[in-house]
Scaffold this motif. Structure first.
Motif, PDB file in Angstrom:
ATOM      1  N   SER A 272       0.860  -1.180   0.000  1.00 39.43           N
ATOM      2  CA  SER A 272       0.000   0.000   0.000  1.00 39.43           C
ATOM      3  C   SER A 272       0.898   1.232   0.000  1.00 39.43           C
ATOM      4  O   SER A 272       1.735   1.406   0.890  1.00 39.43           O
ATOM      5  CB  SER A 272      -0.888   0.009   1.248  1.00 39.43           C
ATOM      6  N   ILE A 273       0.716   2.066  -1.011  1.00 42.38           N
ATOM      7  CA  ILE A 273       1.503   3.290  -1.141  1.00 42.38           C
ATOM      8  C   ILE A 273       0.575   4.475  -0.926  1.00 42.38           C
ATOM      9  O   ILE A 273      -0.463   4.588  -1.591  1.00 42.38           O
ATOM     10  CB  ILE A 273       2.151   3.415  -2.535  1.00 42.38           C
ATOM     11  N   MET A 274       0.904   5.354  -0.006  1.00 46.72           N
ATOM     12  CA  MET A 274       0.098   6.535   0.283  1.00 46.72           C
ATOM     13  C   MET A 274       0.975   7.775   0.291  1.00 46.72           C
ATOM     14  O   MET A 274       2.082   7.751   0.840  1.00 46.72           O
ATOM     15  CB  MET A 274      -0.584   6.434   1.640  1.00 46.72           C
ATOM     16  N   GLU A 286      -5.386   8.673 -13.287  1.00 45.43           N
ATOM     17  CA  GLU A 286      -5.905   7.365 -13.677  1.00 45.43           C
ATOM     18  C   GLU A 286      -5.042   6.259 -13.065  1.00 45.43           C
ATOM     19  O   GLU A 286      -3.818   6.290 -13.139  1.00 45.43           O
ATOM     20  CB  GLU A 286      -5.900   7.238 -15.203  1.00 45.43           C
ATOM     21  N   GLY A 287      -5.698   5.293 -12.442  1.00 51.39           N
ATOM     22  CA  GLY A 287      -4.977   4.185 -11.832  1.00 51.39           C
ATOM     23  C   GLY A 287      -4.788   4.319 -10.340  1.00 51.39           C
ATOM     24  O   GLY A 287      -4.432   3.354  -9.657  1.00 51.39           O
ATOM     25  N   LEU A 288      -5.021   5.525  -9.785  1.00 53.70           N
ATOM     26  CA  LEU A 288      -4.919   5.757  -8.344  1.00 53.70           C
ATOM     27  C   LEU A 288      -6.268   6.223  -7.803  1.00 53.70           C
ATOM     28  O   LEU A 288      -7.181   6.541  -8.565  1.00 53.70           O
ATOM     29  CB  LEU A 288      -3.858   6.825  -8.049  1.00 53.70           C
ATOM     30  N   VAL A 289      -6.391   6.246  -6.482  1.00 50.01           N
ATOM     31  CA  VAL A 289      -7.601   6.773  -5.865  1.00 50.01           C
ATOM     32  C   VAL A 289      -7.241   7.884  -4.888  1.00 50.01           C
ATOM     33  O   VAL A 289      -6.104   7.970  -4.403  1.00 50.01           O
ATOM     34  CB  VAL A 289      -8.407   5.679  -5.115  1.00 50.01           C
ATOM     35  N   THR A 290      -8.208   8.746  -4.637  1.00 50.11           N
ATOM     36  CA  THR A 290      -8.085   9.762  -3.588  1.00 50.11           C
ATOM     37  C   THR A 290      -8.829   9.253  -2.370  1.00 50.11           C
ATOM     38  O   THR A 290      -9.977   8.811  -2.475  1.00 50.11           O
ATOM     39  CB  THR A 290      -8.692  11.103  -4.029  1.00 50.11           C
ATOM     40  N   ASP A 301      -6.768  15.248   6.477  1.00 51.45           N
ATOM     41  CA  ASP A 301      -5.619  15.101   5.595  1.00 51.45           C
ATOM     42  C   ASP A 301      -5.974  14.080   4.526  1.00 51.45           C
ATOM     43  O   ASP A 301      -6.343  12.947   4.848  1.00 51.45           O
ATOM     44  CB  ASP A 301      -4.385  14.631   6.366  1.00 51.45           C
ATOM     45  N   TYR A 302      -5.884  14.497   3.263  1.00 51.92           N
ATOM     46  CA  TYR A 302      -6.204  13.617   2.144  1.00 51.92           C
ATOM     47  C   TYR A 302      -4.944  12.953   1.607  1.00 51.92           C
ATOM     48  O   TYR A 302      -3.829  13.448   1.814  1.00 51.92           O
ATOM     49  CB  TYR A 302      -6.895  14.408   1.028  1.00 51.92           C
ATOM     50  N   VAL A 303      -5.138  11.838   0.892  1.00 52.30           N
ATOM     51  CA  VAL A 303      -4.011  11.106   0.318  1.00 52.30           C
ATOM     52  C   VAL A 303      -4.343  10.620  -1.087  1.00 52.30           C
ATOM     53  O   VAL A 303      -5.509  10.444  -1.444  1.00 52.30           O
ATOM     54  CB  VAL A 303      -3.632   9.865   1.168  1.00 52.30           C
ATOM     55  N   PHE A 304      -3.303  10.422  -1.871  1.00 52.45           N
ATOM     56  CA  PHE A 304      -3.374   9.565  -3.044  1.00 52.45           C
ATOM     57  C   PHE A 304      -2.968   8.176  -2.576  1.00 52.45           C
ATOM     58  O   PHE A 304      -2.052   8.031  -1.760  1.00 52.45           O
ATOM     59  CB  PHE A 304      -2.409  10.017  -4.143  1.00 52.45           C
ATOM     60  N   GLU A 305      -3.631   7.157  -3.113  1.00 49.85           N
ATOM     61  CA  GLU A 305      -3.270   5.795  -2.725  1.00 49.85           C
ATOM     62  C   GLU A 305      -3.254   4.884  -3.940  1.00 49.85           C
ATOM     63  O   GLU A 305      -4.067   5.010  -4.851  1.00 49.85           O
ATOM     64  CB  GLU A 305      -4.246   5.226  -1.688  1.00 49.85           C
ATOM     65  N   GLY A 306      -2.310   3.961  -3.919  1.00 50.19           N
ATOM     66  CA  GLY A 306      -2.248   2.910  -4.922  1.00 50.19           C
ATOM     67  C   GLY A 306      -1.859   1.613  -4.254  1.00 50.19           C
ATOM     68  O   GLY A 306      -1.089   1.609  -3.286  1.00 50.19           O
ATOM     69  N   ASN A 307      -2.404   0.505  -4.737  1.00 50.08           N
ATOM     70  CA  ASN A 307      -2.113  -0.803  -4.152  1.00 50.08           C
ATOM     71  C   ASN A 307      -1.482  -1.716  -5.193  1.00 50.08           C
ATOM     72  O   ASN A 307      -2.002  -1.872  -6.304  1.00 50.08           O
ATOM     73  CB  ASN A 307      -3.384  -1.441  -3.591  1.00 50.08           C
ATOM     74  N   ILE A 308      -0.360  -2.305  -4.823  1.00 48.93           N
ATOM     75  CA  ILE A 308       0.380  -3.222  -5.693  1.00 48.93           C
ATOM     76  C   ILE A 308       0.064  -4.653  -5.257  1.00 48.93           C
ATOM     77  O   ILE A 308       0.114  -4.969  -4.067  1.00 48.93           O
ATOM     78  CB  ILE A 308       1.892  -2.960  -5.600  1.00 48.93           C
ATOM     79  N   HIS A 309      -0.245  -5.511  -6.199  1.00 55.88           N
ATOM     80  CA  HIS A 309      -0.658  -6.877  -5.866  1.00 55.88           C
ATOM     81  C   HIS A 309       0.478  -7.720  -5.309  1.00 55.88           C
ATOM     82  O   HIS A 309       0.277  -8.517  -4.390  1.00 55.88           O
ATOM     83  CB  HIS A 309      -1.211  -7.590  -7.111  1.00 55.88           C
ATOM     84  N   CYS A 310       1.665  -7.582  -5.879  1.00 54.71           N
ATOM     85  CA  CYS A 310       2.716  -8.562  -5.597  1.00 54.71           C
ATOM     86  C   CYS A 310       4.061  -7.893  -5.349  1.00 54.71           C
ATOM     87  O   CYS A 310       4.732  -7.459  -6.288  1.00 54.71           O
ATOM     88  CB  CYS A 310       2.816  -9.533  -6.775  1.00 54.71           C
ATOM     89  N   MET A 397       1.933  10.044  -8.362  1.00 49.43           N
ATOM     90  CA  MET A 397       1.453  10.838  -7.232  1.00 49.43           C
ATOM     91  C   MET A 397       2.135  12.198  -7.191  1.00 49.43           C
ATOM     92  O   MET A 397       1.481  13.241  -7.061  1.00 49.43           O
ATOM     93  CB  MET A 397       1.710  10.083  -5.924  1.00 49.43           C
ATOM     94  N   ALA A 398       3.450  12.193  -7.280  1.00 47.67           N
ATOM     95  CA  ALA A 398       4.215  13.442  -7.184  1.00 47.67           C
ATOM     96  C   ALA A 398       3.856  14.401  -8.315  1.00 47.67           C
ATOM     97  O   ALA A 398       3.782  15.624  -8.113  1.00 47.67           O
ATOM     98  CB  ALA A 398       5.701  13.135  -7.197  1.00 47.67           C
TER      99      ALA A 398
END
Length: 499
Positions: A272-274, A286-290, A301-310, A397-398
């Protein structure tokens, strides 16, 4: 807080087990106990938990921690809760019994309805309100399935007899003996039923998923006192409950990512990347969520988040399936035994690719091998793949957060691999800082609860308690990084070509 208060008791209710931990005022982990619960796979794509078993384990864990440590209840400042996210259930508020097993975040029972919503064009509206993409991963379609498939459930809901929530809400309700039905902003935002702009449950979405507003918990800031334990349930006396946070959000807070541009990566089976993006929601690329990172001191405090399966699972594959190495530590030594990857790339899309690609059809592949390719090159490429996947997300994200990326704070088992952490720093061109505390989520929720009960006075005091194991600074040139990363992008394209 009384003058005797010396500890925070943290409940970490994860996917596989419920852990109960005791932290002292210096955030030393005094004791920990873990009680596993059963995983139910009653039909293809269905994953369930017995919520009553989980609560029973929670009480057992609390009793055991107090028994082993010998501390008195009067020494507890508060109880905190961090939990597996998106896992949801519905229960009868009169009997206190769930009307069905909890539907776990992995459960796909809502996929057909989610597909239908996408086909009807709801994607833009739901993303604008919730920050999320339509997916059965989130709570809404699971709850809809339960209310529509349990006999008599709709009638009970109409009569005001049913309540719903994520696992934090369930544990809070049980620990207070049914007196408090509440959750925090981080858990609410992962249901796909909460408007992250208005900070309210969305009536249109509630109706769309066949639910009723009367079923929903009150939403509070994580540093508020949510209620008190009922003496008849646990402890024999009242103890404040606070610090409710979803596990990834609690890790963000535990890592002290308090300012925009600060990011954390939790390396587990997946990752999990935040990234903290500040106090205003920004539409994710596209590909991430807020998401809402956390709510405290009356602010969000809000974040961008992305989840990597493996990620960590890649190392597990090297050990248990490919049998290329005997243990995780061996991967570092092998990776360092060769000068470079010899143009070998490993894309670990065993179950498809997660963020930012979201390609369920992609399959794992090793590419670029030559006659002189050695086992060490394949192992090195596998480790490098973890860092490339994190870079995929952080770069996105950046670029879209309107704030500079400041540093990456990391936790989880794979972070013990120094080669991986150095390569991660090189790929990100920023410092990577490794925590020396394994239970970062529990610590984050304990911090919130401690702020609520006066155990710690402010964020500066919490910052002073942060413990760093080691920092890694980038030492490759920009040309080297670009060349390596270009090779990764080509390898990903190859993995996504499926006949």
């Amino acid at each position: 807080m009384t003058t005797k208060s010396q500890f925070i008791l943290a409940i970490d209710q994860s996917t596989s087990a419920t852990k109960v931990m005791l932290f002292d005022a210096s955030v030393n982990l005094v004791h920990r106990i873990s009680l596993a619960h059963e995983q139910f796979y009653l039909a293809e794509g269905f994953v369930e938990h017995d919520a009553e078993e989980i609560f029973s384990n929670t009480v057992k864990g609390i009793d055991e921690v107090l028994r082993v440590t010998g501390i008195s209840v009067s020494e507890l400042g508060a109880v905190s809760i961090t939990n597996q996210r998106e896992t949801s259930l519905i229960w009868d508020k009169t009997t206190g019994k769930p009307i069905a097993n909890a539907a776990v975040w992995q459960c796909q029972r809502g996929k057909d309805f989610c597909k239908s919503l996408n086909e009807q064009g709801y994607g833009t509206k739901i993303r604008k309100k919730t920050g999320l993409i339509i997916d059965p991963y989130f709570s809404a379609s699971k709850l809809r399935w339960i209310i529509n498939h349990v006999p008599g459930a709709k009638e009970k809901a109409q009569n005001g007899d049913l309540l719903l929530g994520t696992m934090d809400t369930w544990l809070l309700w049980k620990l207070t003996n049914g007196k408090v039905h509440a959750t925090d902003y981080s858990n609410a935002c992962r249901t796909m039923l909460f408007d992250i702009n208005t900070l309210k449950w969305d009536k249109e979405l509630i109706s769309l998923f066949d639910l009723l507003p009367s079923m929903f918990p009150e939403v509070k800031y994580s540093d508020q006192i949510f209620g008190e334990t009922d003496p008849s349930v646990v402890f024999g006396q009242s103890v404040p409950i606070s610090g409710l946070l979803g596990d990834s959000h609690a890790a963000l807070f535990g890592q002290n990512c308090f300012e925009p541009g600060m990011a954390k990566a939790t390396y587990g089976t997946g990752s999990s990347i935040m990234m903290n993006i500040g106090n205003t929601p920004i539409t994710a690329p596209e590909g991430l969520v807020t998401s809402i990172g956390y709510g405290r001191a009356g602010k969000i405090d809000y974040v961008f988040e992305g989840n990597i399966h493996c990620t960590g699972d890649t190392i597990s594959w090297l050990i248990h399936d490919a049998e290329l190495i005997a243990n995780a530590a061996e991967s570092e030594a092998l990776a360092l035994s060769v000068a470079d990857n010899n143009h070998v790339y490993f894309v670990p899309s065993f179950v498809g690719l997660g963020a930012p690609y979201w390609d369920n059809h992609a399959r794992a592949c090793i590419s670029g091998m030559a006659r002189n390719t050695k086992k060490a090159h394949i192992v090195r490429a596998a480790l490098e793949s973890i860092a490339y996947q994190v870079k995929d997300l952080i770069d996105l994200m950046a670029k879209n957060a309107n704030v500079p990326f400041r540093e990456m704070r990391v936790d989880g088992g794979p972070t013990r691999n120094n080669f991986l952490m150095q390569f991660q720093s090189d790929m990100l061109r920023e410092e990577v800082v490794r925590s020396n505390i394994e239970e970062v989520s529990a610590m984050g929720s304990a911090f919130m609860a401690g702020l609520a009960c006066g155990f710690w006075k402010d964020l500066d005091e919490i910052k002073a308690l942060r413990k760093v194991d080691r920092s890694f600074a980038p030492n490759r040139t920009s040309d080297e990084i670009e060349k390596l990363y270009s090779g990764w992008k080509v390898a990903v394209k190859r993995a996504r070509i499926v006949e």
